[in-house]
Design an enzyme around this catalytic site. Structure first.
Site, PDB file in Angstrom:
ATOM      1  N   ILE A 224       1.035  -1.297  -0.084  1.00 14.15           N
ATOM      2  CA  ILE A 224      -0.196  -0.114   0.057  1.00 14.15           C
ATOM      3  C   ILE A 224       0.995   0.987  -0.045  1.00 14.15           C
ATOM      4  O   ILE A 224       2.067   1.141   0.309  1.00 14.15           O
ATOM      5  CB  ILE A 224      -0.841   0.050   1.202  1.00 14.15           C
ATOM      6  CG1 ILE A 224      -0.302   0.109   2.570  1.00 14.15           C
ATOM      7  CG2 ILE A 224      -2.008  -1.106   1.128  1.00 14.15           C
ATOM      8  CD1 ILE A 224      -1.072  -0.110   3.751  1.00 14.15           C
ATOM      9  N   ASP A 225       0.398   2.224  -0.363  1.00 12.29           N
ATOM     10  CA  ASP A 225       1.138   3.542  -0.600  1.00 12.29           C
ATOM     11  C   ASP A 225       1.703   3.918   0.914  1.00 12.29           C
ATOM     12  O   ASP A 225       1.180   3.637   1.860  1.00 12.29           O
ATOM     13  CB  ASP A 225       0.445   4.629  -1.297  1.00 12.29           C
ATOM     14  CG  ASP A 225      -0.187   4.282  -2.370  1.00 12.29           C
ATOM     15  OD1 ASP A 225       0.478   3.656  -3.291  1.00 12.29           O
ATOM     16  OD2 ASP A 225      -1.261   4.940  -3.108  1.00 12.29           O
ATOM     17  N   LYS A 226       2.799   4.783   0.875  1.00 16.48           N
ATOM     18  CA  LYS A 226       3.491   5.281   1.889  1.00 16.48           C
ATOM     19  C   LYS A 226       2.584   5.995   2.905  1.00 16.48           C
ATOM     20  O   LYS A 226       2.605   5.676   4.103  1.00 16.48           O
ATOM     21  CB  LYS A 226       4.638   6.163   1.415  1.00 16.48           C
ATOM     22  CG  LYS A 226       5.303   7.068   2.533  1.00 16.48           C
ATOM     23  CD  LYS A 226       6.571   7.896   1.863  1.00 16.48           C
ATOM     24  CE  LYS A 226       7.149   9.066   2.802  1.00 16.48           C
ATOM     25  NZ  LYS A 226       5.928  10.297   3.149  1.00 16.48           N
TER      26      LYS A 226
ATOM     27  N   ARG B 129      -7.171   6.184  -5.393  1.00 11.88           N
ATOM     28  CA  ARG B 129      -6.954   7.554  -5.538  1.00 11.88           C
ATOM     29  C   ARG B 129      -7.122   7.874  -6.752  1.00 11.88           C
ATOM     30  O   ARG B 129      -7.727   9.251  -7.086  1.00 11.88           O
ATOM     31  CB  ARG B 129      -5.488   7.940  -5.149  1.00 11.88           C
ATOM     32  CG  ARG B 129      -4.986   7.322  -3.830  1.00 11.88           C
ATOM     33  CD  ARG B 129      -3.466   7.336  -3.414  1.00 11.88           C
ATOM     34  NE  ARG B 129      -2.960   8.653  -3.448  1.00 11.88           N
ATOM     35  CZ  ARG B 129      -1.675   8.708  -3.508  1.00 11.88           C
ATOM     36  NH1 ARG B 129      -0.834   7.611  -3.291  1.00 11.88           N
ATOM     37  NH2 ARG B 129      -0.971   9.891  -3.474  1.00 11.88           N
TER      38      ARG B 129
END
Length: 302
Positions: free
Chosen positions: A136-138, A236
């Site tokens: 998953i993204d930062k 997103r």
């Protein structure tokens, strides 16, 4: 050791970093700018500055240094381990933490923390991604499954590919979504405007996101999302595409947004079949404190 890249200017005009960025699709503009700053770029054997404007016939030579090897060290990051057995780990990743080391993030990643807390990790991925089945993204928080051996890794990866695992997210988005639920099916690929971003593009990889409204606030909506596919930045990108970008998102959201630790996006629910026992496991992680605090403030304003 260095690798050399030679570029002959044909018809292009403009700053050298922009021209090289358009020609060298495998390298980011920031990387090209760093090479120029470090004196690695010359035109007709003469070093140039970042504001150099190319001319037809220029011969540009880039001396690309060999990448430094990443040293993978265990770090005591006090990870929130939700579940662990001899095959699988489920970890609740905080916002602001990168999943695995890369050139820009050599330490402080989830993998560094796992190496400190977990005895064994699978070796299917390359050396900097032991145990990592998915990411998953930062600045997205929430649940990730990690494999402790190669057999478990293959089984968990197959569930992701076959879409039999369960992944649900909670997001706070800009705007008041009028309908109760929806399905977004739009292909995602690299943006033609900015290579560091993803976008809905013709010829992109198939991507499907389902969402359901949980709560409406003034100018915002809290939604639950379920993924059919796992494309980079999928939620997103899809929410921006339909006009309801994720709040706090510095890349795909509006400049005027809610203050937080990045996007208000949380991987809340994770379910899968245990690779050894066949048991169906489901885990849930509460929203981060900043997320809960923001929702309370929105509620009080209504």
């Amino acid at each position: 050791m260095e690798n050399e890249i030679e570029v002959i200017v044909r018809e292009e005009t403009g700053r050298i970093d922009k021209v090289l960025n358009e020609r060298l699709k495998d390298h980011s503009r920031s990387q090209i700018q760093q090479w120029i700053k470090d004196g690695q770029v010359s035109v007709d054997d003469q070093p140039i500055k970042a504001n150099y404007k190319v001319s037809k016939g220029d011969k540009i030579l880039i001396r690309v240094p060999e990448p430094e090897e990443l040293e993978l060290l265990p770090e005591d990051l006090q990870l929130d381990i939700v579940y662990e057995d001899e095959d699988v780990v489920v970890v609740n990743k905080p916002q602001g933490m990168v999943v695995h080391p890369s050139a820009g993030h050599p330490k402080g990643t989830l993998v560094n923390g796992l190496l400190h807390q977990i005895k064994d990790l699978s070796t299917i991925n390359d050396v900097v991604r032991p145990g990592i089945v998915h990411r998953i993204d930062k600045d997205t928080s929430g649940l990730l499954m990690v494999a402790k051996n190669d057999q478990a890794h293959e089984a968990l990866a197959k569930q992701l590919k076959d879409k039999t695992s369960l992944r649900k997210y909670v997001a706070l988005v800009h705007g008041e979504i009028p309908h109760e639920k929806g399905r977004i099916e739009a292909p995602i690929g690299r943006s033609k405007v900015d290579r560091k971003m993803q976008a809905v593009v013709e010829g992109g990889k198939p991507a499907v996101t389902h969402f359901q409204v949980l709560q409406r606030y003034k100018d915002f909506t809290l939604i639950e999302l379920q993924l059919e596919t796992g494309r980079t930045h999928q939620i997103r990108v899809h929410m921006q595409y339909i006009g309801y970008p994720v709040a706090g998102d510095p890349t795909y959201g509006p400049k005027k947004t809610l203050k937080g630790n990045g996007q208000f996006l949380h991987a809340k629910l994770l379910g899968f079949t245990h690779p050894r026992t066949g048991e169906n496991l489901v885990f849930e992680a509460p929203l981060p404190e900043i997320f809960q605090k923001t929702l309370k403030q929105l509620q009080e304003k209504d």
